[in-house]
Design a protein around this motif. Sequence first.
Motif, short mmCIF file in Angstrom:
data_model
loop_
_atom_site.label_atom_id
_atom_site.label_comp_id
_atom_site.label_asym_id
_atom_site.label_seq_id
_atom_site.Cartn_x
_atom_site.Cartn_y
_atom_site.Cartn_z
N ALA A 160 0.82 -1.21 0.00
CA ALA A 160 0.00 0.00 0.00
C ALA A 160 0.86 1.27 0.00
O ALA A 160 0.32 2.37 0.02
N GLY A 161 2.16 1.11 0.01
CA GLY A 161 3.04 2.27 0.00
C GLY A 161 3.35 2.83 1.38
O GLY A 161 3.91 3.92 1.48
N SER A 162 2.99 2.10 2.43
CA SER A 162 3.31 2.55 3.78
C SER A 162 4.72 2.12 4.16
O SER A 162 5.23 1.11 3.69
N GLU A 207 5.80 0.05 13.50
CA GLU A 207 4.48 0.39 12.98
C GLU A 207 4.60 0.80 11.52
O GLU A 207 5.66 1.23 11.06
N TRP A 208 3.48 0.63 10.80
CA TRP A 208 3.41 1.05 9.40
C TRP A 208 2.76 2.41 9.33
O TRP A 208 1.72 2.65 9.95
N GLU A 267 2.68 10.90 4.94
CA GLU A 267 2.41 11.36 6.30
C GLU A 267 3.69 11.37 7.13
O GLU A 267 4.00 12.34 7.83
N PHE A 268 4.45 10.28 7.04
CA PHE A 268 5.69 10.19 7.79
C PHE A 268 6.66 11.28 7.38
O PHE A 268 7.22 12.00 8.22
N ALA A 269 6.89 11.45 6.07
CA ALA A 269 7.84 12.44 5.59
C ALA A 269 7.42 13.85 5.99
O ALA A 269 8.25 14.65 6.44
#
Length: 206
Positions: free
Chosen positions: A50-52, A149-150, A155-157
């Motif tokens: 999913a790209g996570s 965690e995924w 969002e992370f960046a």
Amino acid sequence: MSVVTPDAAEELVVLVSPDGEAIGTAPKATVHHAETPLHLAFSVYLLDDAGSLLVTRRALAKATFPGVWTNSACGHPAPGELVEDAVGRRARDELGLDVHGLRLVLPRFSYRAEMDGVVEWELCPVLVGRVSGVAPRPRPDPAEVEAAEWVPWREFAADVLAGRRDVSTWCREQVAELAVLGPEPTDWPTGDAAALPPAMASHSTG
């Protein structure tokens, strides 16, 4: 450079000059201190279908940066070990995950960081890889990983770049460089393996 299998009894790291030439080895158990010598390492960013991104919290008992959240995994190639093989080994041993589709993205990344008087000083190329499935559950080694965690990559960046998510020094610097390459990991061009430190071998041709 021949391929080796690291001896679990004494894991060695490759010491390098500032231009990336091998100048010796040292036991990993003794190399990190207030005057840590420059050595080879790698960082990997693992993505699901999913790209996570898999983000991990370093074990509280680790000698360097204990309890700090960071990218999926980091490690040190053994003398003569191909960097892709080192990444696969580390992902299996530390996270219980099989990785495919590894690509080199930041062949020249390096950093120096200090926490509680212990220094990390590494030539640390960055790779990106895939893990099959959506948010597959890792099986972390508790001596290495406290939690995992995924998180959706964008969002992370965004949180790292805005200072909303506290991560390791190297992860913060890497995310800034990766964001320049493109908004999604699929946009990141494959780095030139010829730009790797001369002491680091790779399957990749560029």
